[in-house]
Design a protein around this motif. Structure first.
Motif, PDB file in Angstrom:
ATOM      1  N   SER A 176       0.806  -1.121  -0.080  1.00 38.21           N
ATOM      2  CA  SER A 176       0.143   0.185  -0.135  1.00 38.21           C
ATOM      3  C   SER A 176       0.867   1.301   0.098  1.00 38.21           C
ATOM      4  CB  SER A 176      -0.987  -0.050   1.258  1.00 38.21           C
ATOM      5  OG  SER A 176      -1.514   1.203   1.517  1.00 38.21           O
ATOM      6  N   ARG A 177       0.383   2.223  -0.816  1.00 36.18           N
ATOM      7  CA  ARG A 177       1.389   3.443  -0.959  1.00 36.18           C
ATOM      8  C   ARG A 177       0.460   4.496  -0.261  1.00 36.18           C
ATOM      9  NH1 ARG A 177       3.801  -0.433  -3.688  1.00 36.18           N
ATOM     10  NH2 ARG A 177       5.390   0.315  -4.892  1.00 36.18           N
ATOM     11  N   MET A 178      -0.517   4.087   0.320  1.00 40.89           N
ATOM     12  CA  MET A 178      -1.441   5.208   1.168  1.00 40.89           C
ATOM     13  C   MET A 178      -1.779   4.771   2.706  1.00 40.89           C
ATOM     14  SD  MET A 178      -4.129   6.250  -1.736  1.00 40.89           S
ATOM     15  CE  MET A 178      -4.835   7.454  -0.481  1.00 40.89           C
ATOM     16  N   GLY A 179      -1.385   3.355   2.837  1.00 32.05           N
ATOM     17  CA  GLY A 179      -1.523   3.114   4.571  1.00 32.05           C
ATOM     18  C   GLY A 179      -2.831   2.453   4.325  1.00 32.05           C
ATOM     19  N   THR A 305      -1.459  11.311  14.251  1.00 27.26           N
ATOM     20  CA  THR A 305      -1.604  11.695  13.110  1.00 27.26           C
ATOM     21  C   THR A 305      -2.736  12.148  12.446  1.00 27.26           C
ATOM     22  OG1 THR A 305      -1.426   9.687  11.983  1.00 27.26           O
ATOM     23  CG2 THR A 305       0.673  10.641  12.010  1.00 27.26           C
ATOM     24  N   LEU A 306      -3.904  11.710  12.882  1.00 34.19           N
ATOM     25  CA  LEU A 306      -5.212  11.950  12.558  1.00 34.19           C
ATOM     26  C   LEU A 306      -5.614  13.398  13.272  1.00 34.19           C
ATOM     27  CD1 LEU A 306      -8.139  11.540  11.428  1.00 34.19           C
ATOM     28  CD2 LEU A 306      -8.711  10.301  13.595  1.00 34.19           C
ATOM     29  N   ALA A 307      -5.216  13.449  14.340  1.00 34.14           N
ATOM     30  CA  ALA A 307      -5.442  14.610  15.165  1.00 34.14           C
ATOM     31  C   ALA A 307      -4.558  16.045  14.843  1.00 34.14           C
ATOM     32  CB  ALA A 307      -4.934  14.577  16.670  1.00 34.14           C
ATOM     33  N   GLU A 380       7.042  18.682   3.905  1.00 31.15           N
ATOM     34  CA  GLU A 380       7.155  17.611   2.923  1.00 31.15           C
ATOM     35  C   GLU A 380       6.838  16.362   3.527  1.00 31.15           C
ATOM     36  OE1 GLU A 380       7.676  18.531  -0.213  1.00 31.15           O
ATOM     37  OE2 GLU A 380       8.010  20.483   0.342  1.00 31.15           O
ATOM     38  N   GLN A 381       6.066  16.114   4.791  1.00 33.25           N
ATOM     39  CA  GLN A 381       5.853  14.918   5.435  1.00 33.25           C
ATOM     40  C   GLN A 381       4.302  14.698   5.472  1.00 33.25           C
ATOM     41  OE1 GLN A 381       8.027  12.494   6.765  1.00 33.25           O
ATOM     42  NE2 GLN A 381       9.208  13.565   5.130  1.00 33.25           N
ATOM     43  N   HIS A 382       3.492  15.473   4.809  1.00 32.63           N
ATOM     44  CA  HIS A 382       2.026  15.583   4.842  1.00 32.63           C
ATOM     45  C   HIS A 382       1.346  13.797   4.439  1.00 32.63           C
ATOM     46  CE1 HIS A 382       1.859  19.614   6.295  1.00 32.63           C
ATOM     47  NE2 HIS A 382       0.483  19.238   6.288  1.00 32.63           N
ATOM     48  N   LEU A 383       2.093  13.513   3.509  1.00 32.78           N
ATOM     49  CA  LEU A 383       1.810  12.245   2.911  1.00 32.78           C
ATOM     50  C   LEU A 383       2.100  11.116   3.611  1.00 32.78           C
ATOM     51  CD1 LEU A 383       2.581  12.237  -1.025  1.00 32.78           C
ATOM     52  CD2 LEU A 383       0.287  12.311   0.080  1.00 32.78           C
ATOM     53  N   VAL A 384       3.374  11.118   4.424  1.00 31.50           N
ATOM     54  CA  VAL A 384       3.805  10.280   5.323  1.00 31.50           C
ATOM     55  C   VAL A 384       2.864  10.158   6.431  1.00 31.50           C
ATOM     56  CG1 VAL A 384       5.710   9.540   6.798  1.00 31.50           C
ATOM     57  CG2 VAL A 384       6.148  10.389   4.535  1.00 31.50           C
ATOM     58  N   ARG A 389      -2.176   7.857   9.361  1.00 28.84           N
ATOM     59  CA  ARG A 389      -3.651   8.041   9.669  1.00 28.84           C
ATOM     60  C   ARG A 389      -4.493   7.059   8.902  1.00 28.84           C
ATOM     61  NH1 ARG A 389      -5.981  12.699   6.508  1.00 28.84           N
ATOM     62  NH2 ARG A 389      -5.760  10.984   4.970  1.00 28.84           N
ATOM     63  N   ASN A 390      -4.146   6.820   7.576  1.00 26.41           N
ATOM     64  CA  ASN A 390      -4.994   5.943   6.710  1.00 26.41           C
ATOM     65  C   ASN A 390      -5.061   4.343   7.245  1.00 26.41           C
ATOM     66  OD1 ASN A 390      -5.510   8.220   5.247  1.00 26.41           O
ATOM     67  ND2 ASN A 390      -4.204   7.585   3.580  1.00 26.41           N
ATOM     68  N   THR A 391      -4.091   4.022   7.824  1.00 22.82           N
ATOM     69  CA  THR A 391      -4.383   2.679   8.715  1.00 22.82           C
ATOM     70  C   THR A 391      -5.492   2.390   9.522  1.00 22.82           C
ATOM     71  OG1 THR A 391      -2.905   3.077  10.554  1.00 22.82           O
ATOM     72  CG2 THR A 391      -1.632   2.328   8.742  1.00 22.82           C
ATOM     73  N   LEU A 392      -6.189   3.538   9.800  1.00 26.69           N
ATOM     74  CA  LEU A 392      -7.292   3.395  10.581  1.00 26.69           C
ATOM     75  C   LEU A 392      -8.718   3.905   9.876  1.00 26.69           C
ATOM     76  CD1 LEU A 392      -8.189   6.398  11.924  1.00 26.69           C
ATOM     77  CD2 LEU A 392      -6.729   5.900  13.921  1.00 26.69           C
TER      78      LEU A 392
END
Length: 596
Positions: A176-179, A305-307, A380-384, A389-392
């Motif tokens: 997965s490239r997005m989590g 990261t969600l928060a 430059e770390q927003h995608l990381v 966050r995307n894991t949940l």
């Protein structure tokens, strides 16, 4: 000749298959058979005890910074199943280490070793020959123009299944490239289903598996690929770099197991279902993905990261805890939500530890020059951060749809608001179905009732036509309900869809769409819109989201074809998405007012 190959080529199914393929290709039968045997030689794997021990040692070296947290009760149940059934492990795929961890916990529990499908990009010296003798079955990444190779692979997988051996492969087909879980790939599953249809014996058990990492060194490289960057080829140099980039501090990998599924019995059910006709394998794959998501837990790095992504600014420790409180309250009170969180936030130790862990990894930046320490997403770390966050995100998408559907009913309904909420929710589900794995319509409706009932506990007890849903009532719900998630969770997806829809609307109506060129234009246009602050977040500008948007466009009938009519449908499609984004933005502003 390998003994396994000798067994395979003596079967009636192989001989008939070679004859049919030779006729189809217009080639001599002996020539087709020789090429199939050469393909077998590429892929045949075995379990040599010395190589298995070496694989375990290599894996331990690369994974020395991870602590495994596994559901041992589920493993014990699977060990009992393994005595009478072949286990078909279908894990999520976020790291090159996934299969290693899964194999190790399974074998440590006394479960028979599995053959593992791996891409031939990892078949390099010295690791390739070792892993081949440790059960890794290397297959070509591209078999489009290799019908004999595909026949050999289908035959070999059929042999593994027919002989009752365990088998493992990623249902996603790649990391997965997005989590979040990617759309499934059907090739290997289709071959295995064919084999099960044509074999007898105990029913193989499909085991959905969730693998989640608190910290993952590969994320930066994968998010760069999601932006269109080239993937560095695997080799000995890559292997050494991979070893060096593992987490600096000990981190956790969590492995959970979904409800096992008897494959032959499930295929028979789908064969009897007229709604699944011709789509049995696809329905099966989606069910596996849904079961993986059901056991994929929320982990500390995901909620933090969600928060921070939701706040869009730096937060102190107390502000982070304040932002986390409604999220954790929702996750811990929801009856079907798995998590690895401390539900008691009075002890802020795990929150501070997670902030420090993400800071050490470079995902967050810690500023200590003021009165209080604050953390924010590093440049430059927003995608990381979005990856973690995307894991949940699968745990929050139904809540987000419920929020947005309620708001859309408030804004646009002309009739019964209750019915309008359901109609908008179903429409949103249809738009998001290429990025999320939803339950059936009936189950989704039940899940939606549960979500709305968390906002209004009296909802279920009211009659459907009872006129109790008013705009004032919805305003009250939004005022008192937390967390507010729709904008945070759904906006990146609808922004990405809108970028693709806008580029489709600009495509010349007299030319068929060149998908690769369109994707290239979407990347450039999206990055421009981020710089102009016309796109909410850079996380919407990824090839993975754009490709799913193309699937949506094709599903809506606006991707293929030429002419004025197609052009008009594309414009309407783009306008519809733009309207949803405007609703999300208005809802976010209204909720910010309620938050004070």
């Amino acid at each position: 000749m390998n003994a396994i190959v000798q067994d395979i080529i003596q079967t009636e199914r192989f001989r008939d298959g070679v004859s049919d393929l030779a006729t189809e290709l217009g080639r001599p039968r002996d020539e087709v058979e020789r090429e199939a045997v050469r393909a077998f030689d590429e892929m045949i794997a075995r379990h040599d005890p010395t190589a298995v021990a070496a694989y375990k040692g290599i894996g331990a070296l690369f994974s020395r910074r991870y602590r495994v947290d596994v559901d041992h009760e589920a493993l014990n149940r699977l060990r009992e199943l393994d005595r009478e059934h072949a286990l078909l492990w279908l894990p999520s795929h976020r790291s090159y280490l996934d299969m290693f961890y899964l194999e190790q916990v399974a074998q440590d529990a006394g479960i028979r070793p599995a053959f593992v499908l791996g891409g031939d990009n990892l078949d390099f010296w010295p690791i390739g020959p070792i892993l081949r003798r440790a059960g890794v079955l290397y297959i070509r990444r591209d078999t489009h123009d290799a019908p004999i190779y595909r026949f050999a692979l289908r035959t070999y997988l059929g042999y593994i299944v027919a002989t009752g051996q365990n088998l493992t492969w990623s249902i996603e087909g790649g990391r997965s490239r997005m989590g979040k879980l990617r759309p499934p790939r059907y090739g290997a599953l289709r071959y295995v289903v064919d084999a099960v249809r044509n074999s007898q014996g105990p029913d193989p058990m499909v085991v959905p598996v969730s693998v989640v990492y608190e910290q993952l060194a590969e994320v930066a490289a994968m998010t760069a690929e999601a932006l269109g960057g080239s993937k560095k080829p695997e080799g000995i140099g890559w292997l050494l770099r991979f070893a060096r980039t593992q987490p600096g501090r000990v981190s956790t990998v969590r492995i959970d197991f979904g409800e096992p599924m008897p494959l032959r019995a499930r295929i028979a059910e789908l064969d009897r279902d007229p709604r699944a006709k011709g789509q049995e394998v696809e329905r099966l794959a989606l069910e596996v993905c849904h079961r993986i998501n059901r056991v994929t837990p929320a982990i500390p790095t995901a909620v933090v990261t969600l928060a921070l992504l939701g706040a869009e600014r730096a937060l102190t420790l107390n502000e982070t805890i304040e932002a986390l409180t409604p999220i954790i309250s929702y996750l811990t009170s929801h009856p079907t939500t798995p998590h690895m969180l401390g539900s008691e936030l009075k002890d802020a130790g795990w929150v501070r530890s997670t902030l420090d862990q993400l800071t050490d990894a470079g995902v967050l930046h810690r500023f200590t020059g003021g009165d209080e320490t604050v953390w924010h997403i590093a440049p430059e770390q927003h995608l990381v951060a979005a990856f973690y966050r995307n894991t949940l995100i699968h745990l929050l998408v139904n809540r987000s749809i419920a929020e947005l559907a309620m708001f859309m009913a408030r804004e646009h309904a002309t009739g019964d608001l209750r019915e309008s909420i359901w109609n908008h929710a179903m429409s949103l589900r249809q738009l998001l179905k290429f990025d999320f794995f939803f339950a059936s319509r009936a189950e989704f409706s039940d899940e939606l009732i549960a979500e709305v009932s968390l906002i209004d506990s009296a909802w279920e007890g009211r009659q459907v036509r009872e006129p109790i849903v008013t705009r004032a009532q919805i305003d009250l719900w939004f005022e008192r309900s937390k967390p507010h998630l729709a904008h945070i969770i759904l906006r990146p997806f609808f922004d990405a869809y809108r970028v693709v829809a806008d580029q489709l609307a600009r495509w010349p109506h007299d030319r068929e769409v060149d998908e690769e060129l369109l994707l290239e234009r979407c990347l450039g246009f999206g990055q421009q819109q981020v710089l102009q602050a016309k796109l909410h977040s850079a996380e919407s500008v990824t090839l993975e989201l754009f490709r799913n948007a193309l699937k949506l466009a094709d599903n809506k009938g606006v991707l293929k074809g030429t002419g004025r009519e197609v052009h008009e449908r594309r414009r309407v499609f783009a306008d519809n998405l733009r309207g949803i984004i405007e609703d999300l933005e208005t809802l976010a502003r209204m909720q910010r007012v309620h938050q004070g």
